[in-house]
Design a protein around this motif. Structure first.
Motif, PDB file in Angstrom:
ATOM      1  N   GLY A 107       0.800  -1.210   0.000  1.00 15.89           N
ATOM      2  CA  GLY A 107       0.000   0.000   0.000  1.00 15.89           C
ATOM      3  C   GLY A 107       0.833   1.261   0.000  1.00 15.89           C
ATOM      4  N   SER A 108       2.134   1.127   0.315  1.00 19.69           N
ATOM      5  CA  SER A 108       2.935   2.346   0.426  1.00 19.69           C
ATOM      6  C   SER A 108       3.782   2.601  -0.824  1.00 19.69           C
ATOM      7  N   GLY A 109       3.662   1.701  -1.812  1.00 19.31           N
ATOM      8  CA  GLY A 109       4.487   1.846  -3.011  1.00 19.31           C
ATOM      9  C   GLY A 109       4.305   3.187  -3.703  1.00 19.31           C
ATOM     10  N   ARG A 110       3.045   3.530  -3.946  1.00 16.83           N
ATOM     11  CA  ARG A 110       2.780   4.770  -4.664  1.00 16.83           C
ATOM     12  C   ARG A 110       3.163   5.989  -3.826  1.00 16.83           C
ATOM     13  N   ALA A 111       2.859   5.896  -2.525  1.00 18.22           N
ATOM     14  CA  ALA A 111       3.180   7.006  -1.642  1.00 18.22           C
ATOM     15  C   ALA A 111       4.683   7.253  -1.656  1.00 18.22           C
ATOM     16  N   ILE A 112       5.435   6.172  -1.509  1.00 14.12           N
ATOM     17  CA  ILE A 112       6.889   6.314  -1.489  1.00 14.12           C
ATOM     18  C   ILE A 112       7.368   6.871  -2.821  1.00 14.12           C
ATOM     19  N   GLU A 113       6.765   6.340  -3.901  1.00 20.08           N
ATOM     20  CA  GLU A 113       7.198   6.788  -5.215  1.00 20.08           C
ATOM     21  C   GLU A 113       6.926   8.275  -5.401  1.00 20.08           C
ATOM     22  N   ALA A 114       5.713   8.704  -5.016  1.00 15.51           N
ATOM     23  CA  ALA A 114       5.355  10.114  -5.170  1.00 15.51           C
ATOM     24  C   ALA A 114       6.320  10.986  -4.373  1.00 15.51           C
ATOM     25  N   GLU A 115       6.701  10.444  -3.220  1.00 17.11           N
ATOM     26  CA  GLU A 115       7.578  11.187  -2.338  1.00 17.11           C
ATOM     27  C   GLU A 115       8.975  11.307  -2.934  1.00 17.11           C
ATOM     28  N   ILE A 116       9.423  10.210  -3.594  1.00 16.98           N
ATOM     29  CA  ILE A 116      10.827  10.198  -4.002  1.00 16.98           C
ATOM     30  C   ILE A 116      11.047  10.668  -5.425  1.00 16.98           C
ATOM     31  N   ARG A 117       9.991  10.717  -6.226  1.00 13.13           N
ATOM     32  CA  ARG A 117      10.217  11.096  -7.625  1.00 13.13           C
ATOM     33  C   ARG A 117      11.017  12.385  -7.767  1.00 13.13           C
ATOM     34  N   PRO A 118      10.545  13.445  -7.072  1.00 16.86           N
ATOM     35  CA  PRO A 118      11.276  14.695  -7.280  1.00 16.86           C
ATOM     36  C   PRO A 118      12.617  14.725  -6.566  1.00 16.86           C
ATOM     37  N   GLY A 119      12.752  13.941  -5.522  1.00 18.16           N
ATOM     38  CA  GLY A 119      13.951  14.017  -4.701  1.00 18.16           C
ATOM     39  C   GLY A 119      15.085  13.187  -5.239  1.00 18.16           C
ATOM     40  N   LYS A 120      16.147  13.174  -4.509  1.00 22.62           N
ATOM     41  CA  LYS A 120      17.297  12.402  -4.931  1.00 22.62           C
ATOM     42  C   LYS A 120      17.262  11.049  -4.226  1.00 22.62           C
ATOM     43  N   VAL A 121      17.339   9.964  -4.981  1.00 21.35           N
ATOM     44  CA  VAL A 121      17.264   8.626  -4.414  1.00 21.35           C
ATOM     45  C   VAL A 121      18.561   7.894  -4.672  1.00 21.35           C
TER      46      VAL A 121
END
Lengths: 384, 206
Positions: free
Chosen positions: B162-176
């Motif tokens: 359930g947290s996949g999309r949330a994490i993705e939305a969070e990290i897309r703009p940031g540096k991973v």
């Protein structure tokens, strides 16, 4: 030929009325038939179905509940499930409840596969996914051979199919190792003398042959369905030869068909395999006409060849009493005509011309069928 | 030897083998259980020892897509090293599925870059270099004029359901970044994802 119990009982009554069987003989035959083993039976079938459901429960367990337990606890559950299934199988074998023991083995094989997926998930193992499927398939095969579990052997077949299909997609080429897997699986089924196993193995190989046509060649969008058709036709030729040439070569003298292969008559093996070869050939020809986009002349030629082959198969099946070939031929014929209709209607021929031609063909076929029917009637009537 | 005798021999051998299997059925159940349990145990042991003893490196990643039907949620990761320049293959264009060893060197900015590709483990990699075992995914749509895609088995990272999309939305703009461990044979595993400085650990065993 295989007939159902109900049909046999009716035939038996008819034979008694005709005076071919005495009433006493009829009763003894009926008792003999009734005393024969009835396969797994209802309880066994329910046991297997229950295991299939449990297997799916274990699989969805992988997707759900994943964050609530520690990694060690999850591992403990997998190992307990795996070892528990086989322990249950051992206990059930000991109590002579073989059918349930085999269901427990199938559960063990399912948990083994779930364990592979779950551990891969826990450790972020991506690797080569088909490798994981192969390990699972080998686990099922090993359990099937060593524990003589037909259900596990049957389960190995779709796993090998998935493995090979995946490999050929990744490798972008036909995946030959499947033939080795199919040979081992076929030998195991053969040793078990389990007839459905022949069909499972043949279906596996047929699917592989058909799949070859769909693997893109290095040039995009260029497919090689003609290879599928060629392999299908060539193997059909081999099986036809076996059916008609081999029985006259007296190899063993043991079977009523003359030739036998390890006690199994060539006919009982080659006849169903001929059906699978025809299926592969038809799949290839069909794809060449309707999946690829041939020119009108090529399409007409391929359609004529396909219809002629299907008709030949129907006639051959009727004349030799191989009913499965007749039915395959009917199905193929219908599929071919339907596909031709959708392909041609409104385009190169126009629907009225299509219906005219189709009508003429169908009437000609009806006349042919009528003649063949009469032929068969006479043949049946001529039997002693 | 006639075919009949040959076929009889085989039939006899099959019968003997089946009788043997029936006689040793209970020990064989134990053998199958033990073999399958060992396979699973090996998977766990292999990963645990890699995570414990492998060399750690950090790579920049680009998440691609966050969903899997059967395996819970996960993020698909792509790396700069996923595209290997064609000139490193030294004229031996790889076939799809080929195993390749990719030698990584640190560039001036500290990022790891592919520096060489071999079909066997390189004899003398530089002291600071890292060698990764990969599979050339050289299907035509993955090969461009300049580069070919190589996968290293570190392209997915499972996250709580359930947290996949949330994490993705969070990290897309940031540096991973991915914190990896690399074993002596080139096998790589993800130890943690670092999202804008926050570590999402692969869980410990206990």
């Amino acid at each position: 030929m295989w007939i159902g119990r109900g049909q046999f009982a009716r035939d038996l009554a008819r034979w008694r009325e005709a005076g071919w069987v005495t009433p006493d003989g009829e009763q003894k035959i009926a008792a003999e038939i009734a005393s024969r083993r009835r396969g797994p039976g209802l309880a066994g079938a329910l046991g297997i179905l229950g295991v299939v459901l449990l297997g799916f429960a274990v699989m969805s367990f992988v997707a759900a509940n994943w964050q609530d337990m520690s990694r060690l606890l999850r591992l403990a559950i997998i190992f307990a499930g795996l070892l528990g299934s086989y322990a249950a199988a051992a206990v059930l074998f000991k109590r002579d409840l073989d059918v349930f023991a085999h269901a427990a083995i199938l559960l063990g094989v399912a948990i083994f596969g779930a364990g592979i997926m779950l551990i891969a998930q826990m450790y972020h193992i991506e690797g080569r996914p088909p490798d994981a499927v192969l390990v699972w398939a080998l686990g099922a095969l090993g359990a099937g051979i060593l524990l003589r579990s037909r259900a596990s052997l049957a389960a190995a077949a779709p796993l090998f199919a998935l493995w090979s299909g995946w490999e050929s997609v990744l490798l972008h080429a036909p995946h030959l190792p499947l033939l080795v897997a199919a040979a081992v699986l076929g030998a195991a089924f053969f040793a078990e003398r389990w007839r459905p196993g022949l069909h499972i193995t043949a279906a596996l190989v047929t699917g592989w042959v058909i799949w070859i046509g769909y693997i893109d060649s290095p040039m995009p969008r260029e497919q090689a369905h003609w290879i599928t058709a060629a392999i299908g036709l060539a193997s059909a030729g081999v099986f036809l030869w076996l059916l008609h040439r081999a029985p006259h070569v007296d190899v063993s003298g043991a079977s009523e068909f003359g030739a036998s292969l390890f006690g199994v008559s060539v006919e009982t093996v080659a006849s169903p395999l001929l059906g699978y070869a025809a299926l592969a050939a038809f799949a290839g020809l069909f794809a060449m006409q309707f999946v690829q986009d041939p020119s009108t002349a090529t399409l007409a030629l391929l359609a004529a060849v396909t219809l002629a082959l299907l008709l030949a198969m129907i006639v051959y099946g009727l004349r030799t009493g191989q009913r499965h070939l007749v039915w395959l031929g009917y199905c193929g014929f219908s599929a071919e005509i339907l596909a031709l209709y959708f392909q041609t209607v409104g385009s190169l021929l126009g629907s009225s011309l299509f219906f005219l031609i189709a009508g003429v063909i169908v009437i000609a076929l009806a006349a042919l069928a009528w003649r063949l029917h009469g032929l068969e009637e006479r043949r049946m009537g001529a039997l002693p | 030897m006639s075919t009949t005798a040959g076929s009889r021999d085989v039939m006899h051998a099959v019968a003997v083998a089946l009788a043997w299997l029936a006689r040793w059925r209970l020990p064989l159940v134990g053998l199958v259980a033990a073999a399958q349990a060992l396979v699973l145990a090996y998977m766990v042991f292999d990963r645990e020892s890699l995570l414990a003893h492998g060399r750690e490196i950090t790579l920049d990643v680009r998440p691609v897509d966050p969903r899997s039907l059967f395996r819970g949620d996960y993020v698909i990761l792509s790396y700069d090293i996923s595209r290997v320049p064609n000139e490193l293959f030294q004229g031996n264009a790889p076939r799809p599925g080929d195993r390749v060893y990719v030698r990584l060197s640190r560039a001036g900015d500290g990022a790891w870059k592919p520096a060489g590709v071999t079909k066997v483990f390189p004899a003398n990699p530089g002291a600071d270099d890292v060698v990764l075992l990969g599979i050339a995914d050289a299907r035509w749509w993955n090969v461009t004029k300049d580069s070919t895609i190589v996968t290293y088995g570190i392209e997915s990272f499972f996250v709580p359901e359930g947290s996949g999309r949330a994490i993705e939305a969070e990290i897309r703009p940031g540096k991973v970044q991915a914190n990896l461990v690399v074993g002596a044979n080139g096998t790589a595993a993800i130890k943690a994802l670092v999202v804008d400085g926050t570590r999402i650990e692969a869980e410990p065993l206990f």
